[in-house]
Design a protein around this motif. Structure first.
Motif, short mmCIF file in Angstrom:
data_model
loop_
_atom_site.label_atom_id
_atom_site.label_comp_id
_atom_site.label_asym_id
_atom_site.label_seq_id
_atom_site.Cartn_x
_atom_site.Cartn_y
_atom_site.Cartn_z
N MET A 1 -7.49 27.84 10.94
CA MET A 1 -8.74 28.24 11.60
C MET A 1 -9.78 28.61 10.54
O MET A 1 -10.95 28.29 10.69
N GLU A 2 -9.33 29.28 9.47
CA GLU A 2 -10.27 29.65 8.41
C GLU A 2 -10.76 28.39 7.68
O GLU A 2 -11.94 28.28 7.34
N ILE B 1 -4.91 19.39 19.30
CA ILE B 1 -4.84 20.82 19.66
C ILE B 1 -5.70 21.65 18.71
O ILE B 1 -5.45 21.69 17.51
N ILE B 2 -6.71 22.31 19.27
CA ILE B 2 -7.57 23.21 18.49
C ILE B 2 -7.39 24.61 19.07
O ILE B 2 -7.42 24.80 20.29
N GLU C 1 -10.98 25.42 8.94
CA GLU C 1 -11.92 24.73 9.84
C GLU C 1 -13.33 25.30 9.66
O GLU C 1 -14.30 24.56 9.59
N ASP C 2 -13.40 26.63 9.57
CA ASP C 2 -14.71 27.27 9.43
C ASP C 2 -15.33 26.96 8.06
O ASP C 2 -16.53 26.75 7.95
N LEU D 1 -1.02 28.13 10.92
CA LEU D 1 -1.94 27.89 12.04
C LEU D 1 -3.18 28.78 11.92
O LEU D 1 -4.29 28.34 12.16
N ASN D 2 -2.97 30.04 11.52
CA ASN D 2 -4.11 30.95 11.40
C ASN D 2 -4.99 30.57 10.21
O ASN D 2 -6.22 30.66 10.28
N ILE E 1 3.38 30.03 11.57
CA ILE E 1 2.34 30.77 12.29
C ILE E 1 1.17 31.08 11.36
O ILE E 1 0.01 30.94 11.73
N ASP F 1 -16.41 23.38 8.38
CA ASP F 1 -17.07 23.05 9.64
C ASP F 1 -16.50 21.77 10.26
O ASP F 1 -17.23 20.83 10.58
N VAL F 2 -15.18 21.74 10.39
CA VAL F 2 -14.51 20.60 11.03
C VAL F 2 -13.49 21.12 12.04
O VAL F 2 -13.10 22.29 11.99
N SER F 3 -13.07 20.25 12.96
CA SER F 3 -11.97 20.58 13.87
C SER F 3 -10.70 19.94 13.31
O SER F 3 -10.65 18.73 13.18
N ILE F 4 -9.73 20.77 12.98
CA ILE F 4 -8.47 20.23 12.46
C ILE F 4 -7.39 20.42 13.53
O ILE F 4 -6.93 21.54 13.75
N PRO F 5 -6.99 19.36 14.20
CA PRO F 5 -5.96 19.52 15.23
C PRO F 5 -4.65 19.96 14.61
O PRO F 5 -4.23 19.39 13.60
N ILE F 6 -4.00 20.95 15.20
CA ILE F 6 -2.77 21.45 14.57
C ILE F 6 -1.65 20.41 14.63
O ILE F 6 -0.74 20.44 13.83
N ASN F 7 -1.77 19.47 15.57
CA ASN F 7 -0.73 18.43 15.59
C ASN F 7 -0.87 17.45 14.43
O ASN F 7 0.03 16.67 14.18
N ARG G 1 -18.50 22.65 17.70
CA ARG G 1 -18.05 21.66 16.74
C ARG G 1 -17.52 20.39 17.41
O ARG G 1 -17.59 19.31 16.85
#
Ligand SMILES: Cc1ncc(COP(=O)(O)O)c(C=O)c1O
Lengths: 84, 393
Positions: free
Chosen positions: A49-50, B151-152, A52-53, A45-46, A42, A56-62, B168
């Protein structure tokens, strides 16, 4: 270009992880996120998010299934940021 | 470590949190007396940990309908609707849900869990994206994982964070499914739906709202958060469950998009499982009718919610941000939560114990759920006991 980008990502990642996890061990590319930084699923996962910021990218959790070490996370960030 | 040793390790971790003999999870309930009382061991307890929001578990209309269905159609359907056919009850319930939400299409699933799995996997696949609230229910996470989509997550109910992530995604937003919940099951807070819809309208994407806990609870006729906010037409897909305010078991998805019906042919959680039993469908239909005209039940429910929320707040408990039928006392450690939970049970009050990682932000919860059948005196009693136990946390 690619190598310096990659190194930049790795060093920024080590910095950020050190702040975010309040860790007193030195974070290197070989540091294992789960076993050495005691990040449970968990928290990871949190943390993502940090991260990603930060980049400045989207990191899919899968995509995290294969990530154990800081280096593997850096590889993933690099791939997402500079792929396409 | 072999497979069984891994389970042993997980069991040891659980026992470290919960000593042997403390059956906080899966507590044996010996007899159920009513929507608010049951027997646990030799105690007659007040049920404050069910999702029976409208208190309809013993509604005579529902019981009668279930009896009749069993007499007429038997105990089970013994197969999936795809292979074994759709009973008239399944089709009628789908029409009734479509009518309730003034939508074109509706699909009934065997559980709410499967409604999320089936809807999400039917809508997105590898190469698509799901943008979900970080505190989403496990059925949403599992549906997303099963779908193979990227998944985002965005921070729980944080619209600045959500916008950042939408921005984004750029052109990928066209194949993005945004998912939120009407009422979140752990803290009982509501999604900021108006802002979510505004962001969706600005950036694009398709919106799915899970009204599991808000069905029957919010809105004039109980449609949920879509009705309370007047945003029914702005939500693309609504899922929900029969297991809470409708007091049976099953789930649904409704939509104005006619493409919803295509899910019947592609969605494994719809196809490869048996359809709900005749009794289940019959009692759900009767409960949906009671729910639609149950304004008096909602009024009573909200009186009870405010009564308990105010009492616990005044007693000094830290609670979720919104009063509602889910009222969670947030405590720092699992030990404090366990102690409070045990003392409540000793005082004949049954609530839910939620330990990390199920509770948000590493906290633990003593989670109460209030229903329309609770009496003023029962809620007063619960408030008194909580007040007395305040020093434990
Ligand atoms: C938000 C949410 N969605 C879906 C479900 C699943 O519903 P069901 O109990 O019908 O499987 C639940 C219930 O646990 C829930 O809380």
């Amino acid at each position: 270009m690619t190598e310096s980008n990659y190194n930049e990502i790795t060093s920024l990642l080590c910095d950020r992880l050190s702040t975010l996890t309040n860790s007193n061990i030195e974070i290197t590319p070989d540091t294992n996120l789960i076993s050495q930084l005691s990040i449970d699923s968990i928290k990871l996962l949190n943390l993502i998010m940090e991260i990603e910021d930060t980049f400045d990218v989207s990191i899919p959790i899968n995509a995290l299934a294969d990530v154990q070490t800081v280096r593997e996370l850096a590889d993933l960030v690099y791939k997402i940021k500079f792929a396409s | 470590m072999n497979l069984l040793e891994k389970l042993d390790a997980a069991a040891a971790a659980r026992k470290a949190l919960l000593p042997d003999g403390v059956g906080a999870f899966g507590i044996p309930i010996e007899e159920v007396y009513s929507a608010t009382e049951a027997r646990i061991g030799d105690r007659r307890v007040l049920l404050l940990g069910t999702n029976n929001y409208l208190g309809l578990t013993f509604a005579p209309e529902c019981i009668r309908a279930a009896h009749e269905a069993i007499d007429n159609e038997g105990t089970g359907t013994t197969g999936s609707r795809m292979a074994n056919g759709s009973y008239s009850g399944h089709r009628a319930l789908e029409r009734e849900f479509a009518d309730f939400y003034q939508c074109n299409s509706s699909i009934v699933f065997t559980t709410g869990y499967q409604a999320n799995l089936g809807t999400i996997t039917g809508l997105v696949g590898p190469g698509d994206t799901v943008l979900i609230d970080g505190d989403s229910h496990a059925s949403i996470y599992d549906g997303c994982i099963l779908s193979g989509a990227d998944i985002i997550r965005f921070k729980h109910n944080d619209m600045i964070d959500m916008e950042k992530r939408l921005h984004r995604l750029g052109s990928r937003v066209e194949t993005t499914l945004i998912i939120a919940e009407g009422i979140y099951s752990m803290l009982g807070d509501q999604a900021p739906l108006a802002e979510i819809v505004k962001l969706k309208n600005t950036y694009g994407g398709t919106l799915l709202l899970d009204e599991a806990h808000s069905l029957g609870v919010l809105g004039e006729t109980g449609q949920g958060l879509v009705e309370k906010t007047g945003l029914l037409k702005d939500v693309d897909f609504i899922t929900g469950t029969f297991s809470k305010s409708l007091c049976s078991i099953g789930g649904f998805c409704v939509s104005n998009h006619p493409q919803l019906n295509q899910l019947r042919y592609v969605s494994h959680p719809y196809i490869f499982t048996a359809s709900p039993s005749p009794a289940t469908i019959a009692s759900t239909r009767a409960a949906l009718e009671l729910l639609r005209k149950g304004n008096h039940l909602r009024t009573q429910l909200w009186h009870n919610c405010i009564q308990l929320y105010t009492r616990l707040k005044d007693a000094g408990y830290v609670l979720g941000p919104d009063p509602g039928p889910v009222i969670a006392a947030i405590v720092d450690t699992p030990q404090q939560a366990l102690l409070l939970w045990q003392k409540l049970l000793e005082n004949n009050i049954y609530v839910n114990l939620i330990l990390p990682p199920a509770a948000p932000e590493g906290k633990s919860l003593v989670r109460c759920s209030v229903n329309a059948a609770h009496t003023y005196e029962q809620i007063q009693y619960v408030g008194d006991v909580f007040s007395r136990l305040r020093s434990l946390t």
